[in-house]
Enzyme design. Structure first.
Site, mmCIF file in Angstrom:
data_model
loop_
_atom_site.group_PDB
_atom_site.id
_atom_site.type_symbol
_atom_site.label_atom_id
_atom_site.label_comp_id
_atom_site.label_asym_id
_atom_site.label_seq_id
_atom_site.Cartn_x
_atom_site.Cartn_y
_atom_site.Cartn_z
ATOM 1 N N ASN A 62 0.801 -1.215 0.000
ATOM 2 C CA ASN A 62 0.000 0.000 0.000
ATOM 3 C C ASN A 62 0.840 1.273 0.000
ATOM 4 O OD1 ASN A 62 -2.539 1.696 0.789
ATOM 5 N ND2 ASN A 62 -1.093 2.086 2.460
ATOM 6 N N TYR A 110 3.210 9.197 -11.080
ATOM 7 C CA TYR A 110 2.295 8.362 -10.283
ATOM 8 C C TYR A 110 1.525 7.389 -11.177
ATOM 9 C CZ TYR A 110 -1.217 7.319 -6.684
ATOM 10 O OH TYR A 110 -2.036 6.683 -5.772
#
Length: 248
Positions: free
Chosen positions: A91, A156
């Protein structure tokens, strides 16, 4: 309470707060022992305290996943202190948002190092152990930007697209070893970070969601707990949106 993960050990990276902590709490609620890992020690210890106060069991292991030795230490600590590593949730992530023509090499490299290479590091560190045991559940957190791109997030989006490709490849290579690997694409989730957006922006985002509300870390945790369970033993190589029907 149905503790169908009783006896399992789960490591969750970037679990000091937000979605990561929500995932860790849900896995603990379902019976798993938890390895909380975060670069922010205060957040991580606070998160672990919340799990323990709720009756769960866990440890804190600091890890900068951009460093392979930290990823290996995370896996080793889980095995040594909790007895195994059954579930790995990747995560941890960072943002360094800029328009492409203004994005520095450092902006690019830092995001790729954590958001993509960090996932590889943790999976690589766990792979040998899981293959030897012929058991494992790996769940990676991607983003809708992997498919659609996002203005100001070339680094990203590229990293999150890489996470999906990495997930699918690992799943293909390790299915016969009873190791599943899936990716989650969260929608607009109510966290400390998103609560900082202006009210108008919040309304716009929620207005794109069929269910009419932002998601919660628990919503993500519910899906991950299922994918980590024995009931999901035949589910691998999947990319699952948990976004309440968000229209991008």
């Amino acid at each position: 309470m149905d503790q169908y993960l009783q006896g399992k050990v789960a490591a969750v990276t970037g679990s000091g707060r937000g979605i990561g902590l929500g995932i860790a709490k849900k896995l603990a609620e379902k019976g798993a022992s938890i390895v909380i890992s975060d670069v922010n020690e205060e957040n991580a210890r606070n998160g672990l305290a919340q799990i323990e106060e709720a009756g769960g069991k866990g440890i804190y292991v600091p890890a900068d996943v951009s460093k392979y030795e930290d990823a290996q230490n995370l896996v080793d600590a889980a095995i040594k202190e909790l007895g195994s590593l059954d579930i790995l949730v990747n995560n941890a992530g960072i943002n360094r948002d800029k328009m492409f023509h203004k994005m520095s090499l450092e902006d690019w490299n830092s995001v790729i190092a954590v958001n993509l290479t960090g996932v590889f590091h943790c999976m690589r560190a766990a792979a040998g152990y899981m293959r030897e045991r012929e058991y494992g559940r790996i769940i990676n957190i991607s983003s809708a930007s992997y498919l659609n791109g996002n203005i100001g997030q070339a680094n990203y989006a590229a990293a999150k697209a890489g996470v999906v490709a990495l997930t699918k490849t690992f799943a293909k290579e390790n299915g016969k070893k009873n190791i599943t690997c899936n990716a989650i694409v969260p929608g607009f989730i109510d966290t400390e970070m998103t609560r900082g957006v202006p009210p108008k922006a919040w309304e716009i985002m929620v207005g794109k969601i069929s269910m009419g509300r932002a998601g919660t870390p628990e919503d993500i945790g519910n899906m991950i707990a299922f994918l980590a369970s024995d009931e999901a033993s035949y589910i691998t190589q999947g990319v699952f949106e948990v976004g309440g029907g968000m229209v991008l």
